[in-house]
Design a protein around this motif. Sequence first.
Motif, PDB file in Angstrom:
ATOM      1  N   ALA A   6      50.239   0.270  81.422  1.00 29.89           N
ATOM      2  CA  ALA A   6      51.027  -0.335  82.495  1.00 29.89           C
ATOM      3  C   ALA A   6      52.453   0.204  82.420  1.00 29.89           C
ATOM      4  N   ARG A   7      53.220  -0.073  83.479  1.00 28.85           N
ATOM      5  CA  ARG A   7      54.592   0.427  83.535  1.00 28.85           C
ATOM      6  C   ARG A   7      55.453  -0.189  82.448  1.00 28.85           C
ATOM      7  N   ASP A   8      55.330  -1.505  82.254  1.00 28.16           N
ATOM      8  CA  ASP A   8      56.126  -2.213  81.257  1.00 28.16           C
ATOM      9  C   ASP A   8      55.467  -3.556  80.966  1.00 28.16           C
ATOM     10  N   GLY A   9      56.142  -4.398  80.171  1.00 29.64           N
ATOM     11  CA  GLY A   9      55.572  -5.679  79.790  1.00 29.64           C
ATOM     12  C   GLY A   9      55.341  -6.600  80.973  1.00 29.64           C
ATOM     13  N   ALA A  10      56.222  -6.570  81.959  1.00 31.19           N
ATOM     14  CA  ALA A  10      56.060  -7.433  83.128  1.00 31.19           C
ATOM     15  C   ALA A  10      54.799  -7.075  83.900  1.00 31.19           C
ATOM     16  N   ALA A  11      54.548  -5.771  84.074  1.00 28.13           N
ATOM     17  CA  ALA A  11      53.350  -5.332  84.796  1.00 28.13           C
ATOM     18  C   ALA A  11      52.089  -5.701  84.021  1.00 28.13           C
ATOM     19  N   ALA A  12      52.123  -5.580  82.692  1.00 19.96           N
ATOM     20  CA  ALA A  12      50.958  -5.945  81.882  1.00 19.96           C
ATOM     21  C   ALA A  12      50.690  -7.442  81.953  1.00 19.96           C
ATOM     22  N   ALA A  13      51.762  -8.246  81.932  1.00 21.52           N
ATOM     23  CA  ALA A  13      51.608  -9.700  82.015  1.00 21.52           C
ATOM     24  C   ALA A  13      51.031 -10.113  83.369  1.00 21.52           C
ATOM     25  N   GLN A  14      51.491  -9.466  84.447  1.00 20.30           N
ATOM     26  CA  GLN A  14      50.949  -9.776  85.766  1.00 20.30           C
ATOM     27  C   GLN A  14      49.457  -9.439  85.824  1.00 20.30           C
ATOM     28  N   ALA A  15      49.075  -8.284  85.245  1.00 22.15           N
ATOM     29  CA  ALA A  15      47.653  -7.903  85.240  1.00 22.15           C
ATOM     30  C   ALA A  15      46.827  -8.947  84.497  1.00 22.15           C
ATOM     31  N   LEU A  16      47.364  -9.483  83.411  1.00 26.08           N
ATOM     32  CA  LEU A  16      46.641 -10.507  82.657  1.00 26.08           C
ATOM     33  C   LEU A  16      46.488 -11.779  83.485  1.00 26.08           C
ATOM     34  N   ALA A  17      47.548 -12.152  84.197  1.00 21.72           N
ATOM     35  CA  ALA A  17      47.480 -13.361  85.023  1.00 21.72           C
ATOM     36  C   ALA A  17      46.495 -13.207  86.175  1.00 21.72           C
ATOM     37  N   VAL A  18      46.399 -11.998  86.737  1.00 22.17           N
ATOM     38  CA  VAL A  18      45.524 -11.768  87.888  1.00 22.17           C
ATOM     39  C   VAL A  18      44.076 -11.597  87.454  1.00 22.17           C
ATOM     40  N   HIS A  19      43.851 -10.822  86.390  1.00 22.59           N
ATOM     41  CA  HIS A  19      42.485 -10.456  86.008  1.00 22.59           C
ATOM     42  C   HIS A  19      41.970 -11.205  84.782  1.00 22.59           C
ATOM     43  N   GLY A  20      42.841 -11.875  84.049  1.00 20.17           N
ATOM     44  CA  GLY A  20      42.430 -12.517  82.810  1.00 20.17           C
ATOM     45  C   GLY A  20      41.889 -13.911  82.978  1.00 20.17           C
ATOM     46  N   GLY A  21      41.755 -14.377  84.183  1.00 26.44           N
ATOM     47  CA  GLY A  21      41.248 -15.718  84.440  1.00 26.44           C
ATOM     48  C   GLY A  21      42.096 -16.400  85.503  1.00 26.44           C
ATOM     49  N   ASP A  22      43.250 -16.919  85.091  1.00 24.22           N
ATOM     50  CA  ASP A  22      44.201 -17.525  86.022  1.00 24.22           C
ATOM     51  C   ASP A  22      45.562 -17.528  85.348  1.00 24.22           C
ATOM     52  N   PRO A  23      46.659 -17.695  86.105  1.00 26.41           N
ATOM     53  CA  PRO A  23      48.003 -17.634  85.514  1.00 26.41           C
ATOM     54  C   PRO A  23      48.227 -18.641  84.393  1.00 26.41           C
ATOM     55  N   PRO A  59      57.696 -18.126  84.801  1.00 25.36           N
ATOM     56  CA  PRO A  59      57.275 -17.282  85.932  1.00 25.36           C
ATOM     57  C   PRO A  59      55.847 -16.780  85.797  1.00 25.36           C
ATOM     58  N   LEU A  60      55.368 -16.564  84.576  1.00 28.51           N
ATOM     59  CA  LEU A  60      53.986 -16.137  84.386  1.00 28.51           C
ATOM     60  C   LEU A  60      53.030 -17.262  84.772  1.00 28.51           C
ATOM     61  N   GLU A  61      53.374 -18.488  84.406  1.00 32.08           N
ATOM     62  CA  GLU A  61      52.545 -19.650  84.709  1.00 32.08           C
ATOM     63  C   GLU A  61      52.447 -19.882  86.213  1.00 32.08           C
ATOM     64  N   ARG A  62      53.545 -19.565  86.922  1.00 33.85           N
ATOM     65  CA  ARG A  62      53.553 -19.750  88.382  1.00 33.85           C
ATOM     66  C   ARG A  62      52.801 -18.637  89.108  1.00 33.85           C
ATOM     67  N   GLY A  63      52.390 -17.591  88.384  1.00 29.94           N
ATOM     68  CA  GLY A  63      51.705 -16.475  89.029  1.00 29.94           C
ATOM     69  C   GLY A  63      52.656 -15.508  89.692  1.00 29.94           C
TER      70      GLY A  63
END
Length: 531
Positions: A405-422, A485-489
């Motif tokens: 991923a580009r950076d930690g923020a992009a990796a965290a967003q991918a986890l929130a989207v594809h890892g189940g739910d935020p 912000p991660l919890e909010r998606g």
Amino acid sequence: MSNTPVSLRRSQLGELLVGEGKLSREELEAALAYRQERGLKLGQALVALHLVTQQDLANALRSQGRVHCLNLTPGLVELEVARLLPEAMARQYVAVAVHRVAGRITVAMEDPAEEYDVDAISVALGEPIFPVHAEPERILEMLDRVYPAAPPPAEPEQPRFSLVRGPLPDTDPEEAADALARGALREACAVGAASLHVEATARGTEISFRVEGARTPVTILPPEWTEPLVQRLLALAGGGAEADSARGSCEIGGARFALDVALLVGLEGRCARAAIDSIEELRGLADSDFEPEELSLIRRWAAGSGLVLLVGREDCALTATAASILQHCASEGRRVYMFSDVPRSPAGAVLIARTAGAELAHDLERLARQTPDVVDAGDLASGDDLRAATRLAGGDTFVVARRCARDGAAAAQALAVHGGDPLTAADVLRGTIAQRTVRLLCQACCTTSPEGSELGGCESCQGTGWSGRAVLHEVLDFEGPLRAPLERGSNAASIREAASSLGFPSLSERGASLVRQGLTTRREVERALAR
């Protein structure tokens, strides 16, 4: 999961003996200490200290009815099943696979109550096992039958290794010398050599390694090889044609080496000594470029459960960071299971054999049933991989994984989207570590203009303008305010903005700092961040 060292918490057999009055609490503690010091099984330590007999051990296990006992005879063991367990592991755990019944492999062990040994053997076999007790002497006798001793190897001819033979080719001699120098370095590291030597002798060009203080001959080549090899070793360490010594690093076959090359004068001409160290071996967490507060964060994450994402593409810096974190976990007494073959893996780590044709997610879910302490999950490429890693980290397991991923923020967003739910992602994600490698300008020839430092070119850098590398890194903590912000998606841009407002330095900010110091160029930083 408890962080108590494995050697002190896996003592069910000892507790049985104490409960039956065969052993005092003080004697058990002494046996546990002796076991840890000598690397023995608890039963072996108790017998070696003459505190109990083998019969006492068997009786204790039988009396509790917790395990089945087996009278191990040659006719019971199916060789085809027994040899599914690697010999080194069978002897390490004093265990033999007996046969397969109803989809389970019966494994005879000294102490089936040692759950971590049971887990490791089950993972190695890739199947559920039914552990039973057998006398260790019988198990060792059976192992000698299952794995007959190989005939002693024939004495190797001198030289011990042969990297190349014949004269230096007329076409592309530099390419041939480069290939030989790199091959010699790889071979030297494979045998644990501290240094590589190239010498001009009356017999020709002699290559040797220094292993455990002794010089070991490798091969002898025609004399015309000496000068090109000396030049290539200097160049690999960052030195020019007229240099008498050079110190630097190079990447060979995916591994990075620190080289310290010195030229010597021999009776027959120039010689070179190259001291070798693996970069990964030299650097642990304490020796890394992370700031003290970042190191404290990483150690805190590694002490518990959850998920840490290493962000970037295939890079030696990410590999070294993964190895350092796993080594730290192992030093705290935690058992490490690995899906990726990290160089310098911690002692005692269990390398998981991947299921042929199966996705990583399948193997992560299979391992989750073993409730492991620490897992290096490797690269999480798909949504299924992310979901499986999230479920594994949601238990009592600490998971280290890589994500492109580009950076930690992009990796965290991918986890929130594809890892189940935020919300689930926020519950398991402890932090992200993003890294990129940039080239550094040769300080002997770079120039400075109003636009910043610019490339030069001199003998020291072989006309390239570059000399050495640096690692840009970004460490984001998702256990504090950044969790919201991660919890909010929120998307990656919002997470990135929140991280900046909280004072987390970004990759681009680290790169800009190097540019201001005149150590690299803006274009080089942009190239590294665009990868």
